[in-house]
Design an enzyme around this catalytic site. Structure first.
Site, mmCIF file in Angstrom:
data_model
loop_
_atom_site.group_PDB
_atom_site.id
_atom_site.type_symbol
_atom_site.label_atom_id
_atom_site.label_comp_id
_atom_site.label_asym_id
_atom_site.label_seq_id
_atom_site.Cartn_x
_atom_site.Cartn_y
_atom_site.Cartn_z
ATOM 1 N N HIS A 23 72.601 40.450 3.514
ATOM 2 C CA HIS A 23 71.730 39.298 3.263
ATOM 3 C C HIS A 23 70.330 39.858 3.052
ATOM 4 O O HIS A 23 69.950 40.839 3.684
ATOM 5 C CB HIS A 23 71.751 38.332 4.453
ATOM 6 C CG HIS A 23 70.902 37.120 4.244
ATOM 7 N ND1 HIS A 23 71.132 36.224 3.217
ATOM 8 C CD2 HIS A 23 69.806 36.659 4.913
ATOM 9 C CE1 HIS A 23 70.224 35.267 3.269
ATOM 10 N NE2 HIS A 23 69.405 35.509 4.287
ATOM 11 N N HIS A 35 63.628 33.499 2.986
ATOM 12 C CA HIS A 35 64.925 33.861 2.414
ATOM 13 C C HIS A 35 65.621 32.634 1.865
ATOM 14 O O HIS A 35 65.316 31.499 2.233
ATOM 15 C CB HIS A 35 65.799 34.588 3.455
ATOM 16 C CG HIS A 35 66.164 33.759 4.641
ATOM 17 N ND1 HIS A 35 67.474 33.488 4.979
ATOM 18 C CD2 HIS A 35 65.407 33.140 5.590
ATOM 19 C CE1 HIS A 35 67.503 32.750 6.084
ATOM 20 N NE2 HIS A 35 66.266 32.519 6.475
ATOM 21 N N CYS A 113 70.713 35.447 -2.649
ATOM 22 C CA CYS A 113 69.528 35.833 -1.872
ATOM 23 C C CYS A 113 68.899 37.127 -2.383
ATOM 24 O O CYS A 113 67.672 37.292 -2.339
ATOM 25 C CB CYS A 113 69.875 35.945 -0.389
ATOM 26 S SG CYS A 113 71.190 37.129 -0.022
#
Length: 166
Positions: A23, A35, A113
């Site tokens: 991530h 994010h 992301c």
């Protein structure tokens, strides 16, 4: 839990190692990151976070890095600085904070992301995870095809031999 001793600076990319994928977040200062978070992106959720592949919307969030990472390891990873010139840190942070709270399109292959943070830092939307998965998938499919071809050839030769023996 940081992997390296490098303290993040505003505008740095943060790679967080989840189970089966990474991530990505952007450090904006004072312990916070921005994010792109699909509904299933939860620190420490492991395989449950992989369910983000099934959603098409995500929210831009500003949260403490320690909370986003949870017990997962992370590191500063500005890996494209040699290829692309980073935008000025103040501009990166301003653009990131302007997006907080926005609902955005989320696609695992083109708007994830990693695409999000690279767009903020470099002005270039890219995800090496996607590229690597496509290449690995192509190799796997290629190997599977070769394996099936060999199996078909062996089956064909075995069938011919059995007919000749009769």
């Amino acid at each position: 839990m940081a992997l390296s001793q490098a303290e993040p600076k505003p505008g740095d990319l943060i790679e967080i190692f989840r189970f089966g994928y990474a991530h990505w977040a952007l450090y904006v200062g004072d312990g916070y990151v921005v994010h792109l978070a699909p509904p299933s992106e939860i620190a420490g959720a492991g395989a449950a976070s992989l369910m983000s592949a099934l959603t098409d919307k995500a929210i831009v969030k500003k949260e403490l890095l320690s909370e986003v990472a949870g017990k997962d390891k992370y590191r500063v990873n500005n890996k494209h600085d040699r290829k692309y010139s980073p935008l000025p840190p103040s501009k990166i942070v301003r653009q990131a904070e302007e997006k907080v709270g926005q609902e955005m399109l989320y696609k695992l292959t083109s708007d994830n992301c990693e695409h999000f943070v690279n767009e903020l830092r470099y002005g270039v939307s890219r995800s090496d995870q996607v590229t690597e998965a496509v290449v690995a998938g192509g190799v796997a499919v290629g190997l599977l095809g070769v394996g099936l071809a060999i199996a078909a050839l062996i089956g064909s030769l075995r069938g011919r031999r059995e007919r000749e023996e009769q």
